[in-house]
Design a protein around this motif. Structure first.
Motif, PDB file in Angstrom:
ATOM      1  N   UNK A 234     -58.540 -28.322  -3.516  1.00  0.00           N
ATOM      2  CA  UNK A 234     -59.394 -27.129  -3.574  1.00  0.00           C
ATOM      3  C   UNK A 234     -59.830 -26.872  -5.016  1.00  0.00           C
ATOM      4  N   UNK A 235     -58.866 -26.901  -5.938  1.00  0.00           N
ATOM      5  CA  UNK A 235     -59.198 -26.775  -7.366  1.00  0.00           C
ATOM      6  C   UNK A 235     -59.107 -28.135  -8.042  1.00  0.00           C
ATOM      7  N   UNK A 236     -58.049 -28.853  -7.726  1.00  0.00           N
ATOM      8  CA  UNK A 236     -57.868 -30.208  -8.243  1.00  0.00           C
ATOM      9  C   UNK A 236     -56.807 -30.885  -7.393  1.00  0.00           C
ATOM     10  N   UNK A 237     -56.580 -32.158  -7.661  1.00  0.00           N
ATOM     11  CA  UNK A 237     -55.532 -32.860  -6.911  1.00  0.00           C
ATOM     12  C   UNK A 237     -54.319 -33.127  -7.797  1.00  0.00           C
ATOM     13  N   UNK A 238     -54.502 -33.006  -9.099  1.00  0.00           N
ATOM     14  CA  UNK A 238     -53.419 -33.386 -10.017  1.00  0.00           C
ATOM     15  C   UNK A 238     -52.374 -32.304 -10.235  1.00  0.00           C
ATOM     16  N   UNK A 239     -52.743 -31.046 -10.007  1.00  0.00           N
ATOM     17  CA  UNK A 239     -51.810 -29.959 -10.291  1.00  0.00           C
ATOM     18  C   UNK A 239     -51.694 -29.697 -11.781  1.00  0.00           C
ATOM     19  N   UNK A 240     -50.921 -28.686 -12.133  1.00  0.00           N
ATOM     20  CA  UNK A 240     -50.637 -28.428 -13.549  1.00  0.00           C
ATOM     21  C   UNK A 240     -49.917 -29.663 -14.098  1.00  0.00           C
ATOM     22  N   UNK A 241     -50.193 -30.026 -15.325  1.00  0.00           N
ATOM     23  CA  UNK A 241     -49.729 -31.332 -15.807  1.00  0.00           C
ATOM     24  C   UNK A 241     -48.207 -31.423 -15.928  1.00  0.00           C
ATOM     25  N   UNK A 242     -47.535 -30.267 -15.919  1.00  0.00           N
ATOM     26  CA  UNK A 242     -46.073 -30.278 -16.064  1.00  0.00           C
ATOM     27  C   UNK A 242     -45.371 -30.193 -14.713  1.00  0.00           C
ATOM     28  N   UNK A 243     -46.126 -29.982 -13.646  1.00  0.00           N
ATOM     29  CA  UNK A 243     -45.534 -29.635 -12.346  1.00  0.00           C
ATOM     30  C   UNK A 243     -44.951 -30.862 -11.653  1.00  0.00           C
ATOM     31  N   UNK A 244     -43.723 -30.726 -11.181  1.00  0.00           N
ATOM     32  CA  UNK A 244     -43.054 -31.840 -10.503  1.00  0.00           C
ATOM     33  C   UNK A 244     -43.627 -32.020  -9.104  1.00  0.00           C
ATOM     34  N   UNK A 245     -43.306 -33.147  -8.493  1.00  0.00           N
ATOM     35  CA  UNK A 245     -43.832 -33.424  -7.143  1.00  0.00           C
ATOM     36  C   UNK A 245     -43.371 -32.372  -6.134  1.00  0.00           C
ATOM     37  N   UNK A 246     -42.217 -31.765  -6.419  1.00  0.00           N
ATOM     38  CA  UNK A 246     -41.678 -30.759  -5.501  1.00  0.00           C
ATOM     39  C   UNK A 246     -42.186 -29.361  -5.796  1.00  0.00           C
ATOM     40  N   UNK A 247     -43.094 -29.217  -6.774  1.00  0.00           N
ATOM     41  CA  UNK A 247     -43.670 -27.905  -7.085  1.00  0.00           C
ATOM     42  C   UNK A 247     -42.623 -26.855  -7.384  1.00  0.00           C
ATOM     43  N   UNK A 248     -41.617 -27.226  -8.189  1.00  0.00           N
ATOM     44  CA  UNK A 248     -40.515 -26.322  -8.586  1.00  0.00           C
ATOM     45  C   UNK A 248     -39.605 -25.943  -7.421  1.00  0.00           C
ATOM     46  N   UNK A 249     -39.683 -26.700  -6.343  1.00  0.00           N
ATOM     47  CA  UNK A 249     -38.842 -26.354  -5.189  1.00  0.00           C
ATOM     48  C   UNK A 249     -37.666 -27.290  -5.019  1.00  0.00           C
ATOM     49  N   UNK A 250     -37.260 -27.935  -6.111  1.00  0.00           N
ATOM     50  CA  UNK A 250     -36.201 -28.944  -6.018  1.00  0.00           C
ATOM     51  C   UNK A 250     -34.866 -28.373  -5.553  1.00  0.00           C
ATOM     52  N   UNK A 251     -34.707 -27.050  -5.706  1.00  0.00           N
ATOM     53  CA  UNK A 251     -33.412 -26.473  -5.333  1.00  0.00           C
ATOM     54  C   UNK A 251     -33.451 -25.806  -3.959  1.00  0.00           C
ATOM     55  N   UNK A 252     -34.556 -26.009  -3.217  1.00  0.00           N
ATOM     56  CA  UNK A 252     -34.641 -25.367  -1.903  1.00  0.00           C
ATOM     57  C   UNK A 252     -34.206 -26.335  -0.811  1.00  0.00           C
ATOM     58  N   UNK A 253     -34.011 -25.762   0.373  1.00  0.00           N
ATOM     59  CA  UNK A 253     -33.734 -26.566   1.556  1.00  0.00           C
ATOM     60  C   UNK A 253     -35.056 -27.174   2.051  1.00  0.00           C
ATOM     61  N   UNK A 254     -34.960 -27.987   3.101  1.00  0.00           N
ATOM     62  CA  UNK A 254     -36.163 -28.597   3.662  1.00  0.00           C
ATOM     63  C   UNK A 254     -37.032 -27.542   4.345  1.00  0.00           C
ATOM     64  N   UNK A 255     -38.349 -27.703   4.152  1.00  0.00           N
ATOM     65  CA  UNK A 255     -39.295 -26.771   4.777  1.00  0.00           C
ATOM     66  C   UNK A 255     -39.295 -26.926   6.290  1.00  0.00           C
ATOM     67  N   UNK A 256     -38.683 -28.016   6.795  1.00  0.00           N
ATOM     68  CA  UNK A 256     -38.657 -28.237   8.234  1.00  0.00           C
ATOM     69  C   UNK A 256     -37.676 -27.284   8.921  1.00  0.00           C
ATOM     70  N   UNK A 257     -36.745 -26.731   8.137  1.00  0.00           N
ATOM     71  CA  UNK A 257     -35.761 -25.813   8.727  1.00  0.00           C
ATOM     72  C   UNK A 257     -36.338 -24.408   8.832  1.00  0.00           C
ATOM     73  N   UNK A 258     -36.003 -23.701   9.912  1.00  0.00           N
ATOM     74  CA  UNK A 258     -36.470 -22.306  10.004  1.00  0.00           C
ATOM     75  C   UNK A 258     -35.907 -21.490   8.842  1.00  0.00           C
ATOM     76  N   UNK A 259     -36.634 -20.436   8.480  1.00  0.00           N
ATOM     77  CA  UNK A 259     -36.221 -19.594   7.350  1.00  0.00           C
ATOM     78  C   UNK A 259     -34.797 -19.071   7.556  1.00  0.00           C
ATOM     79  N   UNK A 260     -34.471 -18.655   8.790  1.00  0.00           N
ATOM     80  CA  UNK A 260     -33.131 -18.098   9.046  1.00  0.00           C
ATOM     81  C   UNK A 260     -32.047 -19.139   8.752  1.00  0.00           C
ATOM     82  N   UNK A 261     -32.316 -20.396   9.085  1.00  0.00           N
ATOM     83  CA  UNK A 261     -31.340 -21.470   8.831  1.00  0.00           C
ATOM     84  C   UNK A 261     -31.222 -21.723   7.326  1.00  0.00           C
TER      85      UNK A 261
END
Ligand code: SF4
Length: 303
Positions: free
Chosen positions: A36-63
């Motif tokens: 939408x704006x670009x495909x590269x992202x901010x040049x410092x941003x990791x592939x996980x978009x700062x979400x390296x410490x989260x659970x999998x998005x496949x799990x429901x929020x309650x889980x």
């Protein structure tokens, strides 16, 4: 004596006890990555978009909340939590999907607030209406990546929006009673101490309630890592970072909550500076040096 207004103090004042953050992955992407704006992202941003410490998005929020509680039980004995939507841009989706995610996050009794990381250009009217509505049920803490107030540096970072957009978002959120925090990166290439001071003055002048300060991290598989490999630029040493953080704290408005003063680069992705992995040592060094200098937040602040 506490020399700056720490996040833990703020939480104790607000909720009467220590509160622990549980990182939630809502399965979002980012307009700066999806084309939408670009495909590269901010040049410092990791592939996980700062979400390296989260659970999998496949799990429901309650889980995800249940797992976060289990994991935190080793270091946290309290029973109250903040659900933190951290990975990528957590207001970047149709409003009904956002509603389902936010409502699921605030449903458990033990969740006392929801923190939402986003970009200031991803807050259309209907999303702001929703945030205001959620905020009436449980507090919403909105975190926005600013990094710098300088559009020239922002262009180098491929941030994808001009600083005036942040100004507008901070003012709009304040007018709707939504608490905001600005993320800043210290030690950006090409930025002088005066430029950093201007960023602090810029944030001080806005109705922003908190800041998160971090050193620049070079993470694997980022555009910044390529630039650094081709033409290494100076990075902080522990000593120079401590010095820089202290001068930022001294310039900062005394009522601003300091929500972070060191970085959280994932160990397996971090190229430099590797000393930042020793978080406890970084924090101790800052605290000791502040004491030695009789430094405190707002010491150099001028209204
Ligand atoms: S806005 Fe956030 S998620 Fe998007 S590319 Fe930049 S740092 Fe990454």
């Amino acid at each position: 004596m506490e020399r700056y207004y720490s996040y833990s103090r703020f939480l104790k004042e607000r909720f009467g006890e220590k509160v622990y953050k549980i990182s939630i992955n809502g399965g979002f992407t980012c307009p700066n990555r999806d084309g939408t704006l670009s495909t590269g992202g901010c040049i410092f941003c990791s592939e996980g978009g700062s979400g390296e410490y989260s659970e999998s998005a496949l799990l429901p929020v309650s889980r995800q909340i249940a797992l976060g509680r289990e994991q935190s039980s080793r270091k946290y004995s309290g029973g109250r939590y903040i659900a933190y939507f951290q990975a990528f841009t957590n207001t970047y989706a149709p409003v009904e999907r956002l509603r389902a995610l936010y409502e699921a996050a605030i449903a458990p009794e033990e969740i006392v607030a929801v923190a939402i990381g986003t970009r200031p250009d991803c807050l259309p009217e209907e999303v702001l209406d929703l945030l205001e509505e959620i905020n009436r049920q449980k507090p919403v803490f909105l975190e926005m990546g600013l990094q710098t107030c300088h559009d020239s540096t922002a262009a180098f970072l491929n941030r994808g929006y001009e600083t005036r957009v942040f100004t507008e978002a901070a003012n709009t959120c304040a007018s709707r009673g939504i608490r905001t925090t600005a993320h800043l990166i210290l030690g950006l290439p090409g930025e002088t101490p005066d430029m950093l001071a201007e960023t602090i003055a810029y944030v001080n002048a806005l109705p922003v309630s908190g800041v998160k300060l971090s050193m620049l991290h070079i993470l694997k598989n980022t555009r910044l890592a390529d630039i650094y490999a081709q033409e290494p630029f100076p990075l902080f040493t522990l000593e120079s970072y401590v010095d820089c953080v202290i001068s930022c704290l001294e310039m900062l408005r005394p009522d601003m909550v300091v929500e972070r003063i060191t970085g959280d680069g994932p160990r397996d992705l971090l190229i430099a500076p590797t000393w930042s992995l020793h978080k406890r040592q970084v924090l101790n060094s800052i605290h000791q040096e502040m004491k030695r200098r009789n430094s405190f937040q707002g010491k150099q602040w001028k209204k």
